[in-house]
Enzyme design. Structure first.
Site, PDB file in Angstrom:
ATOM      1  N   CYS A  75      40.726  42.727  48.530  1.00 18.97           N
ATOM      2  CA  CYS A  75      39.673  41.887  47.928  1.00 18.97           C
ATOM      3  C   CYS A  75      38.953  41.089  49.009  1.00 18.97           C
ATOM      4  O   CYS A  75      37.849  40.608  48.784  1.00 18.97           O
ATOM      5  CB  CYS A  75      40.215  40.995  46.827  1.00 18.97           C
ATOM      6  SG  CYS A  75      41.664  40.098  47.304  1.00 18.97           S
ATOM      7  N   GLU A 133      31.228  44.970  43.575  1.00 15.67           N
ATOM      8  CA  GLU A 133      32.404  45.289  44.394  1.00 15.67           C
ATOM      9  C   GLU A 133      32.752  46.768  44.229  1.00 15.67           C
ATOM     10  O   GLU A 133      32.884  47.249  43.108  1.00 15.67           O
ATOM     11  CB  GLU A 133      33.598  44.431  43.973  1.00 15.67           C
ATOM     12  CG  GLU A 133      34.787  44.657  44.893  1.00 15.67           C
ATOM     13  CD  GLU A 133      36.006  43.823  44.525  1.00 15.67           C
ATOM     14  OE1 GLU A 133      36.372  43.812  43.345  1.00 15.67           O
ATOM     15  OE2 GLU A 133      36.574  43.191  45.430  1.00 15.67           O
ATOM     16  N   GLU A 179      42.585  35.431  40.613  1.00 16.21           N
ATOM     17  CA  GLU A 179      42.011  35.886  41.885  1.00 16.21           C
ATOM     18  C   GLU A 179      41.382  37.241  41.631  1.00 16.21           C
ATOM     19  O   GLU A 179      42.072  38.182  41.240  1.00 16.21           O
ATOM     20  CB  GLU A 179      43.095  36.006  42.967  1.00 16.21           C
ATOM     21  CG  GLU A 179      43.615  34.680  43.475  1.00 16.21           C
ATOM     22  CD  GLU A 179      42.543  33.790  44.083  1.00 16.21           C
ATOM     23  OE1 GLU A 179      41.488  34.310  44.503  1.00 16.21           O
ATOM     24  OE2 GLU A 179      42.756  32.568  44.110  1.00 16.21           O
TER      25      GLU A 179
END
Ligand code: ADP
Length: 475
Positions: A279, A377, A245
């Site tokens: 996230c 990100e 993940e």
């Protein structure tokens, strides 16, 4: 100061070295010293897990479920103390820290039940006299490598299913947040786990991490894309099962017909709460022309009212950034966005009573979808607004990313909400809700560069933590 030790074969074992766990709200506050596992200790932990596996994998679901329930009960009973420790080491606010401990306890309790609900299949025969059955068995030894942003919840949602289905574990918490990981291991041990079933090997990702990967049958990892890719490359050498993940660049689409208050709340919550260090945080607000200016004004106003300060101080809504490295990275992205021609609001470094990594949330407007701030990100309290003409363009921009974890839309139109749900290339979709904020009994995971492998959580967790056996019987 005591050094919190690693847990190997049921014993607390000091490391050759230790690292200091520092409070990001007050860098003078040391939570404790945490042992760093040596490579020999990782090998010892792996051997202990291998030795414990035959007996543990043959325990009944009742035995495993009872141990998990005992652990869940203790976590809940100690939620205030553990929540405070979590907030001290990670920097999320005290209500968030306590909330995370409650969540971890719920997850562990859920998997106590899942131990009993593990299903197989018996199908009709195609050959006369030959029965065929499909069953699930534990895999063996699982490596669990977790990040710092949800130090107890993520560890719990990996360790609990691993144990519930009869696996043994090598667990490495993130370097920045070993206290939550240590507490979790201690609770599981005292809940009655036999020695060697759960081993805690703390320390550096680049040293302890690869040693774990080489020693186990499967690795469940949550963390950055770069580390995830490295784990995948390493794991393939030994054909080790992986579940990764990783990051997100989660869009929140806001259409002209949205309820402005709902949209602004979803945006501010999704992007800035927990210092943007989720996230599933929203980082791209994709907004249609007719509501654009009102949306920007509403978000700017709400952002400006957020109370930023010491995580344990009553009334704080946003704590500090987790450490200097992450703060520097956030500030670098503020410069990148400005250099790319975006207009910045907020983002100042803040002084508080204690030395910590405080920054105000930042919003970029007048951005283009291809700017780096809209593609990479950031993992901090930074979001940007992308102006679009209509829904079709909004959907295209939302999907125009290498990531695919969570995607939201704010609209009062059923047609657009449903269309977005169907056509969004994300693992999670949200209508009139922040992109972050999830339940524990349903699958969690993303598409494209955000995730690799099968889903975590809910009944879907069994896919990763068990292996299927097909048995033919003629009798
Ligand atoms: P972040 O940048 O958010 O800290 P990382 O991906 O670096 O995210 O860290 C997530 C987890 O992965 C941490 O427990 C870290 O120690 C671990 N880790 C880092 N590098 C490696 C590696 N090369 N192999 C295995 N685990 C690693």
């Amino acid at each position: 100061m005591t050094v919190f030790a690693n847990l190997i074969d049921g014993e607390w074992v000091a490391g050759d070295t230790a690292t200091q766990n520092i409070n990001p709200s007050d860098t003078n506050d040391v939570i404790g010293d945490y042992a760093t596992a040596s490579l020999v200790q990782v090998a010892d932990a792996a051997a202990a897990a291998r030795a414990a596996f035959p007996a543990w994998s043959r325990t009944t679901a009742q035995v495993r479920g009872d141990i998990l329930t005992t652990a869940a009960d203790e976590m809940l009973a100690r939620k205030a103390e553990l929540g405070e420790m979590l907030s001290r080491e990670e920097g999320k606010t005290l209500p968030e820290g306590i909330g995370e401990v409650i969540r971890a306890s719920q997850v562990v309790r859920f998997f106590a039940g899942e131990a009993l609900r593990l299903k197989g299949e018996k199908l009709p025969p195609v050959r006369p006299g030959v029965d065929v059955e499909v069953t699930r068995e534990p895999l063996g030894v699982i490596g669990i490598i977790t990040p710092w942003n949800f130090p107890i919840a993520i560890a719990a949602w990996k360790i609990a299913p691993a144990l519930a289905f009869g696996n043994c574990v090598l667990f490495k918490p993130a370097e920045l947040t070993p206290a939550s990981g240590w507490a979790l291991a201690d609770i599981f041990l005292r809940a009655g786990l036999p020695k060697g079933v759960l081993n805690l090997v703390m320390g550096s990702g680049s040293v302890v991490g690869p040693a774990i990967i080489d020693a186990v049958d499967a690795v469940s990892f949550t963390g950055s894309v770069r580390t995830g890719r490295g784990i995948a490359e390493r794991a393939i050498q030994t054909m080790t099962r992986i579940q990764l993940e990783m990051g997100g660049k989660n869009p929140l689409v806001v259409l002209d017909d949205a309820d402005l208050d709902v949209a602004a709340d979803a945006a501010v919550n999704g992007a800035f709460i927990q210092t943007g260090q989720r996230c599933t945080a929203s980082s791209r607000f994709i907004v249609t022309e007719g509501i654009h200016d009102r949306f920007v004004a509403a978000v700017t106003e709400k952002m400006g009212k957020l109370a930023i300060g010491h995580a344990l101080k009553a009334g704080t809504q946003i704590g500090p950034v987790v450490d200097q490295r992450q703060l520097d990275s956030n500030l670098r992205y503020l410069d990148i966005g400005t250099d790319e021609g975006a207009k910045k609001t907020g983002g100042a470094l803040l002084d508080r009573d204690t030395p910590g990594f405080y920054m105000a949330p930042a919003l970029f407007t007048e951005t283009h979808k291809d700017m780096r701030i809209n593609r990479e990100e950031i993992f901090g309290p930074v979001a940007s607004v992308i102006r679009v003409q209509d829904y079709d363009e909004a959907l295209a921009v939302a999907n125009d990313t290498e990531f695919g974890l969570s995607a939201g839309i704010c609209t009062t139109s059923l047609k657009y909400a449903r269309d977005f749900q169907r056509n969004s290339e994300a693992g999670l979709t949200m209508v009139n809700l922040p992109t972050a904020g999830l339940d524990y009994h349903v699958p969690f995971g993303g598409r494209k560069g955000s995730s690799y492998g099968v889903r975590e959580q809910g009944s879907y967790a069994a896919e990763f933590y068990t292996i299927v056996k097909t048995s033919y019987i003629s009798a």
